[in-house]
Scaffold this motif. Structure first.
Motif, PDB file in Angstrom:
ATOM      1  N   GLY A 170       0.804  -1.223   0.000  1.00  0.00           N
ATOM      2  CA  GLY A 170       0.000   0.000   0.000  1.00  0.00           C
ATOM      3  C   GLY A 170       0.834   1.268   0.000  1.00  0.00           C
ATOM      4  O   GLY A 170       0.284   2.363  -0.024  1.00  0.00           O
ATOM      5  N   TYR A 171       2.147   1.123  -0.006  1.00  0.00           N
ATOM      6  CA  TYR A 171       3.036   2.292  -0.004  1.00  0.00           C
ATOM      7  C   TYR A 171       2.803   3.089  -1.290  1.00  0.00           C
ATOM      8  O   TYR A 171       2.878   2.549  -2.386  1.00  0.00           O
ATOM      9  CB  TYR A 171       4.479   1.798   0.095  1.00  0.00           C
ATOM     10  CG  TYR A 171       5.536   2.874   0.040  1.00  0.00           C
ATOM     11  CD1 TYR A 171       5.324   4.116   0.619  1.00  0.00           C
ATOM     12  CD2 TYR A 171       6.765   2.629  -0.578  1.00  0.00           C
ATOM     13  CE1 TYR A 171       6.298   5.085   0.572  1.00  0.00           C
ATOM     14  CE2 TYR A 171       7.755   3.591  -0.629  1.00  0.00           C
ATOM     15  CZ  TYR A 171       7.507   4.827  -0.048  1.00  0.00           C
ATOM     16  OH  TYR A 171       8.488   5.783  -0.104  1.00  0.00           O
ATOM     17  N   GLU A 172       2.536   4.369  -1.133  1.00  0.00           N
ATOM     18  CA  GLU A 172       2.087   5.194  -2.261  1.00  0.00           C
ATOM     19  C   GLU A 172       2.726   6.576  -2.171  1.00  0.00           C
ATOM     20  O   GLU A 172       2.068   7.547  -1.816  1.00  0.00           O
ATOM     21  CB  GLU A 172       0.562   5.293  -2.177  1.00  0.00           C
ATOM     22  CG  GLU A 172      -0.108   5.943  -3.335  1.00  0.00           C
ATOM     23  CD  GLU A 172      -1.612   6.001  -3.106  1.00  0.00           C
ATOM     24  OE1 GLU A 172      -2.024   6.304  -1.968  1.00  0.00           O
ATOM     25  OE2 GLU A 172      -2.357   5.753  -4.043  1.00  0.00           O
ATOM     26  N   PRO A 173       4.024   6.657  -2.441  1.00  0.00           N
ATOM     27  CA  PRO A 173       4.691   7.947  -2.271  1.00  0.00           C
ATOM     28  C   PRO A 173       4.272   8.956  -3.332  1.00  0.00           C
ATOM     29  O   PRO A 173       3.773   8.578  -4.385  1.00  0.00           O
ATOM     30  CB  PRO A 173       6.173   7.593  -2.424  1.00  0.00           C
ATOM     31  CG  PRO A 173       6.178   6.395  -3.293  1.00  0.00           C
ATOM     32  CD  PRO A 173       4.931   5.638  -2.981  1.00  0.00           C
ATOM     33  N   VAL A 174       4.490  10.222  -3.022  1.00  0.00           N
ATOM     34  CA  VAL A 174       4.213  11.281  -3.999  1.00  0.00           C
ATOM     35  C   VAL A 174       5.447  11.416  -4.883  1.00  0.00           C
ATOM     36  O   VAL A 174       6.534  11.704  -4.399  1.00  0.00           O
ATOM     37  CB  VAL A 174       3.920  12.618  -3.285  1.00  0.00           C
ATOM     38  CG1 VAL A 174       3.674  13.708  -4.314  1.00  0.00           C
ATOM     39  CG2 VAL A 174       2.725  12.456  -2.370  1.00  0.00           C
ATOM     40  N   GLN A 175       5.281  11.179  -6.177  1.00  0.00           N
ATOM     41  CA  GLN A 175       6.416  11.195  -7.097  1.00  0.00           C
ATOM     42  C   GLN A 175       6.668  12.619  -7.594  1.00  0.00           C
ATOM     43  O   GLN A 175       5.757  13.448  -7.599  1.00  0.00           O
ATOM     44  CB  GLN A 175       6.130  10.274  -8.293  1.00  0.00           C
ATOM     45  CG  GLN A 175       5.863   8.833  -7.930  1.00  0.00           C
ATOM     46  CD  GLN A 175       7.128   8.090  -7.500  1.00  0.00           C
ATOM     47  OE1 GLN A 175       8.221   8.651  -7.487  1.00  0.00           O
ATOM     48  NE2 GLN A 175       6.981   6.825  -7.143  1.00  0.00           N
ATOM     49  N   PRO A 176       7.901  12.887  -8.016  1.00  0.00           N
ATOM     50  CA  PRO A 176       8.231  14.250  -8.474  1.00  0.00           C
ATOM     51  C   PRO A 176       7.417  14.691  -9.696  1.00  0.00           C
ATOM     52  O   PRO A 176       7.138  15.869  -9.861  1.00  0.00           O
ATOM     53  CB  PRO A 176       9.721  14.162  -8.813  1.00  0.00           C
ATOM     54  CG  PRO A 176      10.023  12.717  -8.917  1.00  0.00           C
ATOM     55  CD  PRO A 176       9.065  12.012  -8.021  1.00  0.00           C
ATOM     56  N   ILE A 177       7.085  13.732 -10.578  1.00  0.00           N
ATOM     57  CA  ILE A 177       6.185  14.047 -11.684  1.00  0.00           C
ATOM     58  C   ILE A 177       4.980  13.135 -11.536  1.00  0.00           C
ATOM     59  O   ILE A 177       5.142  11.930 -11.365  1.00  0.00           O
ATOM     60  CB  ILE A 177       6.858  13.817 -13.060  1.00  0.00           C
ATOM     61  CG1 ILE A 177       8.034  14.762 -13.248  1.00  0.00           C
ATOM     62  CG2 ILE A 177       5.850  13.998 -14.188  1.00  0.00           C
ATOM     63  CD1 ILE A 177       8.783  14.562 -14.549  1.00  0.00           C
ATOM     64  N   HIS A 178       3.786  13.714 -11.560  1.00  0.00           N
ATOM     65  CA  HIS A 178       2.591  12.891 -11.417  1.00  0.00           C
ATOM     66  C   HIS A 178       2.398  12.105 -12.706  1.00  0.00           C
ATOM     67  O   HIS A 178       1.953  12.657 -13.711  1.00  0.00           O
ATOM     68  CB  HIS A 178       1.374  13.770 -11.135  1.00  0.00           C
ATOM     69  CG  HIS A 178       0.111  12.989 -10.975  1.00  0.00           C
ATOM     70  ND1 HIS A 178      -0.425  12.704  -9.752  1.00  0.00           N
ATOM     71  CD2 HIS A 178      -0.701  12.408 -11.882  1.00  0.00           C
ATOM     72  CE1 HIS A 178      -1.513  11.982  -9.915  1.00  0.00           C
ATOM     73  NE2 HIS A 178      -1.707  11.791 -11.215  1.00  0.00           N
TER      74      HIS A 178
END
Lengths: 428, 190
Positions: free
Chosen positions: A235-243
């Motif tokens: 479930g790990y869902e990091p915010v990436q630098p580009i969506h």
């Protein structure tokens, strides 16, 4: 005697007729080309390198015929020659042909000998046609989306008000009834002295014991659960630098996973695609469709066009060429096995022929990428126990399959029976 | 007043604990690990940041002029118009008829090319049909008149809007795809 106003009537009518004829005929000649046909021809033949209002590999082509006539004095003949065989025109020493060729980095335009005069007329009519009015999606989408929203809110609000009124009415009714009862001299409240419930509970030792055991077991269960999930990033869902939306790329556009993650076929890693792979398509796609943009803003709060601009900044693309100023994109790794476990993508993707989704879940539906599987040892082993190895047409397995199927007495062998549970296969 | 303060502090503590617990379960952060020093590699990991190199990343390009082991033929034709014409006129497929594998060629073609060029090579891939990318020609286009050499050259360097596929397909795979594209072209011209 003639009335003055009708003087020279015939000549006037004639000249008026002539003017009308002229306007009609000129407009006729301008619309000679079929815009719709021209559009499909343009999209099929020209749009790889030309846009109407933006330079791409080649110059923008809106009103190209008119501009050439006005600015360069070049006629249709020249355009025909250029389209059918530009390199011959350049070789013939035509001044403007050479000028435009050098201006655009000497990229040779493909020859289109198959286009007829009528085809070229249609295409030019399309380039001369006024651009379609920008689709006003905003207002429409707002209206469409908000209408049910408003009515839902209204319904909920009305319900809340209704319940509040009901509650108030009940309170009022109770008060009135009490008042009646008091007036008639009836005791409404009958109170009894009881031991409070907590005192009764403490006095009952059996109940206390049972509760204590229950609480111990329950807390044991939760503590065990907490410790067992340490180190698991499901479930790990990091915010990436580009969506980056896998939903759009792998789902809507059905681009194969291996198109971008091509090293999954041949290497231990399923690599992060380098930005040149993004640019294979995004050279041509600088903006998403208007509906997609609206959907992004409404449902996910993402400005897709701004995300594409982030890509352009990182890769150093100024709309027509690379500037050479690049910046690495610091993607955040999601799936990460501990260092003491070995995993090889090519073994699973190319040899076993597994679908990526078997481990990574419904990626084609994920707006934001997350870890679908627990990636624990138990999870690996379980799959190795259940999955049959594809031995067909694989010369590598012929011998071992013969021997092992004799040993186990089965035709289909699981990965576990092939040695997929041996410690040294993954830990060494 | 004093008692009220006590109750208030109790509520605040409970609230802080609750907020603490819920924020621990945030999915945007990786979970705790038992023994991080056994999880973290000692060697460099792919894509890792590192001071070892000037540009700060572990992933480096091979040194200029380096040659991979095994069957490797450098592609020496340049990415120019003359190079394109040269390749178109002279380059031939080094794979002979026993080595050309249309099954693999199709597999690779469908992944890397079919999305725009269409699985039949008619320029009607999914992205073209959805009007995302336009102007993809059919392989039987008369003006281009593609040949073995021009197909390989364009896969290697890209052309106009098409990018290079040299890093997604290795040399042998590029020739397999080239052979398959020629097959599609022949089928289209039938």
């Amino acid at each position: 005697m003639k009335h003055v106003i009708y003087r020279n009537l015939t000549s006037r009518i004639l000249s008026l007729g002539f003017i009308i004829l002229l306007t009609v005929s000129t407009s006729l000649s301008a619309q000679e080309g079929d815009v719709a046909k021209g559009k499909s021809l343009f999209n099929a033949n020209c749009a790889a390198c030309h846009k109407l209002n933006k330079p791409m590999t080649g110059p923008a082509l809106a009103n190209v015929e008119q501009r050439l006539i006005e600015e360069e004095g070049l006629d249709r003949e020249w355009i025909n020659n250029w389209i059918r065989n530009s390199s011959a025109l350049i070789k013939s020493g035509d001044a403007y042909a050479n000028k435009i060729y050098n201006e655009w980095n000497q990229v040779a335009m493909n020859a289109f000998p198959q286009l007829s005069d009528q085809d070229i007329t249609d295409i030019l009519a399309y380039t001369a046609a006024p651009p379609p009015a920008p689709v006003v999606v905003d207002a429409g989408a707002d209206a469409v989306v908000q209408e049910p929203g408003i009515s839902n809110d209204l319904i909920l609000g009305a319900l809340a008000v209704l319940f509040a009124l009901l509650a108030l009415a009940l309170v009022l009714v109770k008060r009135t009834l009490n008042r009646f009862a008091e007036a008639k001299g009836i005791d409404t409240v009958i109170e009894e002295k009881r031991t409070p419930i907590w005192k009764a509970f403490i006095q009952n030792q059996f109940l206390v014991l049972v509760t204590a055991i229950f609480f111990l077991l329950a807390s044991g269960y939760f503590v065990y659960g907490y410790f067992m999930q340490v180190g698991i990033d499901q479930g790990y869902e990091p915010v990436q630098p580009i969506h980056y939306s896998h939903r759009i790329h792998a789902g809507d556009n059905a681009i194969d996973c291996k198109y971008c993650h091509s090293s999954a076929r041949v290497s231990k890693h399923s690599g992060i695609p380098s930005l040149n792979i993004c640019m294979n398509c995004h050279k041509a796609i600088g903006e998403v469709a208007a509906e997609t943009q609206q959907e992004g803003l409404k449902e996910y709060g993402v400005d897709y066009n701004a995300e594409i601009q982030k890509l352009y900044e990182a890769v150093g693309w100024d709309g027509t060429g690379y500037t050479g100023e690049t910046q690495p994109v610091k993607w955040i790794r999601i799936h990460n096995l501990p260092d003491f476990a070995y995993f090889n993508h090519s073994q699973h993707v190319s040899v076993a022929g597994l679908e990526c989704q078997t481990c990574h879940g419904p990626v084609e539906e994920m707006e934001i990428m997350y870890q679908h599987s627990p990636l624990t040892m138990g999870w690996c082993i379980n799959c190795h126990r259940e999955t049959n190895v594809k031995v067909k047409d694989n010369g590598y397995y012929t011998k071992i399959h013969e021997q092992l199927s004799k040993k186990y007495g089965v035709e289909q062998l699981t990965a576990a029976q092939m040695g997929g549970l041996e410690c040294g296969k993954c830990h060494y | 007043m004093h008692i009220n303060m006590k109750i208030a502090t109790k509520y605040i503590v409970v609230a802080i604990l609750l907020v603490g617990f819920t924020s621990c379960q945030k999915n945007s952060r990786p979970n705790y690990q038992y023994m991080p020093n056994m999880y973290e590699p000692i060697g460099y990991e792919a894509y890792q940041e590192s001071d070892a190199f000037a540009n700060g990343v572990e992933a480096q390009l091979p040194a200029e002029g380096s040659i991979p082991r095994g069957n490797f033929m450098p592609y020496e034709i340049e990415d120019t118009n003359e190079g394109y014409e040269l390749a178109k006129a002279s380059l031939t497929n080094p794979l002979d008829s026993t080595q050309v594998d249309f099954v693999r060629g199709k597999e690779l073609y469908d992944v890397y090319c079919g999305i725009c060029h269409g699985n039949k090579g008619n320029g009607q891939g999914k992205l073209v049909q959805r009007e995302k990318i336009l102007g993809v020609p059919s392989y039987d286009d008369a003006g281009r008149a593609i040949t073995t050499g021009s197909i390989y050259h364009v896969i290697y360097y890209g052309k106009n809007t098409m990018g290079s596929y040299a890093n997604q397909l290795n040399e042998e795979e590029r020739w397999q795809v080239t052979a398959y594209v020629e097959k599609l072209k022949a089928e289209l011209e039938k």
